[in-house]
Design an enzyme around this catalytic site. Sequence first.
Site, PDB file in Angstrom:
ATOM      1  N   GLY A 191      23.191 165.862 158.415  1.00  0.00           N
ATOM      2  CA  GLY A 191      22.247 164.840 158.493  1.00  0.00           C
ATOM      3  C   GLY A 191      20.793 165.386 158.137  1.00  0.00           C
ATOM      4  O   GLY A 191      19.628 164.892 158.262  1.00  0.00           O
ATOM      5  N   GLY A 192      20.732 166.607 157.313  1.00  0.00           N
ATOM      6  CA  GLY A 192      19.557 167.171 156.580  1.00  0.00           C
ATOM      7  C   GLY A 192      18.741 165.969 155.992  1.00  0.00           C
ATOM      8  O   GLY A 192      17.803 165.749 156.226  1.00  0.00           O
ATOM      9  N   LYS A 193      19.585 165.403 155.105  1.00  0.00           N
ATOM     10  CA  LYS A 193      18.903 164.640 154.093  1.00  0.00           C
ATOM     11  C   LYS A 193      18.543 163.159 154.832  1.00  0.00           C
ATOM     12  O   LYS A 193      17.822 162.454 154.336  1.00  0.00           O
ATOM     13  CB  LYS A 193      19.573 164.598 152.912  1.00  0.00           C
ATOM     14  N   ALA A 204      26.669 162.221 154.441  1.00  0.00           N
ATOM     15  CA  ALA A 204      25.571 162.492 154.967  1.00  0.00           C
ATOM     16  C   ALA A 204      25.571 163.741 156.153  1.00  0.00           C
ATOM     17  O   ALA A 204      24.366 164.180 156.606  1.00  0.00           O
ATOM     18  CB  ALA A 204      25.314 161.182 155.930  1.00  0.00           C
ATOM     19  N   CYS A 252      24.758 171.721 146.184  1.00  0.00           N
ATOM     20  CA  CYS A 252      24.104 173.137 146.486  1.00  0.00           C
ATOM     21  C   CYS A 252      24.969 174.103 145.643  1.00  0.00           C
ATOM     22  O   CYS A 252      25.380 175.194 146.045  1.00  0.00           O
ATOM     23  CB  CYS A 252      24.081 173.465 147.946  1.00  0.00           C
TER      24      CYS A 252
HETATM   25  N1  SAM Z   1      23.941 165.601 153.120  1.00  0.00           N
HETATM   26  C1  SAM Z   1      24.439 166.495 154.003  1.00  0.00           C
HETATM   27  C2  SAM Z   1      23.002 167.208 154.695  1.00  0.00           C
HETATM   28  O1  SAM Z   1      21.739 167.057 153.948  1.00  0.00           O
HETATM   29  O2  SAM Z   1      22.831 167.551 155.862  1.00  0.00           O
HETATM   30  C3  SAM Z   1      25.080 167.347 153.637  1.00  0.00           C
HETATM   31  C4  SAM Z   1      26.450 166.951 153.002  1.00  0.00           C
HETATM   32  S1  SAM Z   1      27.646 167.924 152.286  1.00  0.00           S
HETATM   33  C5  SAM Z   1      26.996 168.894 151.167  1.00  0.00           C
HETATM   34  C6  SAM Z   1      28.793 167.003 151.779  1.00  0.00           C
HETATM   35  C7  SAM Z   1      29.483 166.095 152.886  1.00  0.00           C
HETATM   36  O3  SAM Z   1      30.476 165.288 152.054  1.00  0.00           O
HETATM   37  C8  SAM Z   1      30.498 166.757 153.909  1.00  0.00           C
HETATM   38  O4  SAM Z   1      29.968 166.526 154.994  1.00  0.00           O
HETATM   39  C9  SAM Z   1      31.954 166.246 153.721  1.00  0.00           C
HETATM   40  O5  SAM Z   1      32.370 166.438 155.002  1.00  0.00           O
HETATM   41  C10 SAM Z   1      31.690 165.095 152.749  1.00  0.00           C
HETATM   42  N2  SAM Z   1      32.825 164.998 151.906  1.00  0.00           N
HETATM   43  C11 SAM Z   1      33.827 165.874 151.763  1.00  0.00           C
HETATM   44  N3  SAM Z   1      34.860 165.116 151.038  1.00  0.00           N
HETATM   45  C12 SAM Z   1      34.457 163.898 150.837  1.00  0.00           C
HETATM   46  C13 SAM Z   1      34.896 162.814 150.002  1.00  0.00           C
HETATM   47  N4  SAM Z   1      35.943 162.886 149.374  1.00  0.00           N
HETATM   48  N5  SAM Z   1      34.128 161.646 149.832  1.00  0.00           N
HETATM   49  C14 SAM Z   1      32.896 161.739 150.465  1.00  0.00           C
HETATM   50  N6  SAM Z   1      32.302 162.766 151.247  1.00  0.00           N
HETATM   51  C15 SAM Z   1      33.070 163.789 151.448  1.00  0.00           C
END
Ligand code: SAM
Length: 430
Positions: free
Chosen positions: A113-115, A110, A231
């Site tokens: 926190g955008g989503k 998360a 993304c």
């Molecule tokens: N959903 C967020 C937003 O809208 O602001 C962006 C999320 S970003 C694309 C993916 C997130 O997954 C990151 O914050 C990262 O730290 C986390 N992440 C990295 N490795 C992970 C893992 N093995 N399991 C779960 N989350 C992980």
Amino acid sequence: MKLPEEFLRIMQKRLGDAFPAFLHSYETPACRALRVNTGKISAAEFAARAPFPLGERVEWEQSAFYVDGEKLGADVYHFAGLYYLQEPSAMCAAPLLEVKEGELVLDLCAAPGGKTTQLAADMGGSGVLIANEIDFKRAKILSQNVERMGISNCAVTCASPRTLAEHFGAIFDKVLVDAPCSGEGMFKKEESAVLEWSRENVLGCAARQRGILDCAANLVKAGGRMVYSTCTFSEEEDEGQVEDFLRRHPEFALLSMKKLLPHEVRGEGHFAAVFEKQAGETRRIKPCKISSNSDANRAFSTFSDKFFGEILPTDRVHLGQDRKMSLVPAGMPQPSGMFLFRLGVELGEWDGRVFKPAHALAMALGNRAARKVVLSREEAKTYLRGETVENNLSDGWCAVCVEEFPLGIGKCVSGTVKNHLPKALRLYHG
Ligand code: SAM
């Protein structure tokens, strides 16, 4: 910007005639947008009083507008949580979850926190949203954004997807998996995404996503919905990942897929797939244990009587071991074995004698306060700099607002409002 040659070769092969347009899209600056926090103000009302120009609405998120300006994160309304700055195409995934009031929703990856904040707005304050982030530092930022937006029905956890799957099991109506990915849609915004790109990294991300998705599958209850998003544009992380998942999880059906590409929309690109879990067990929800203390509740009631002009019910007020009191969302499951940044609204601290309100209380519930200090946008800058403001309110705690929107907590003493904005949030230099 020099894009990785192998990436370009792959995209050329996939896009064919559309490749020149795709390449051309990298010559314009990255698209930016602002999503209005409809938990605080409607998009139309925000547009009417926005102190900076707003562009067109984002096609797939009607409460969002394209923006050009710099420093929009330093505006008073941003501190008041009236909007969230988010890349426009990233706004396409959360609405696909079709969250309904009263549902139990998990945002598995998360931060920042955008989503999460988008889902919270769609839930309209009802139901429970668990926003999880595996990385501790990023989870803290997520928690701060949830606080700034004044979200009352959200718990912020820091745990691995495996821990969550083992602890909660199949209890969620909706699960969002916005997975860590190779970030091909981030090339314009973050140079590091270009520098870190390699085929090995794409394949490594795909393997990691597989593991996360397997855990997520165990968290969705029968009949529930899951959205997987990235993304990035690679086959292995997007359509291929979906195909693989369906092969491993025949209990899920694919409802739809969406791919936004930067030469086709005004956005940097995003992928989302919507699944429904059509079979499997639903685990019983273990309700969150509320630990209460009658002296602490009495102290809170004394405060709420004066601050809100009414005594708020204390049946969901939880007293943590750190003496912090939180208003736990109704329907919150027991969150054991994971680090908790936030369990609903942090109300404040009880020192064994008196209750001291928290900044989060003002952000989530300050609009209900009977004791308010209302500042203009100009006056609000003084408060955000950490200075005192003058007001003739009687002595005691008050919500400090810009116009009708809470900015934080203050304490009136003989005509002066002492500033209780947390030091870490005193970032205003405008
Ligand atoms: N959903 C967020 C937003 O809208 O602001 C962006 C999320 S970003 C694309 C993916 C997130 O997954 C990151 O914050 C990262 O730290 C986390 N992440 C990295 N490795 C992970 C893992 N093995 N399991 C779960 N989350 C992980």
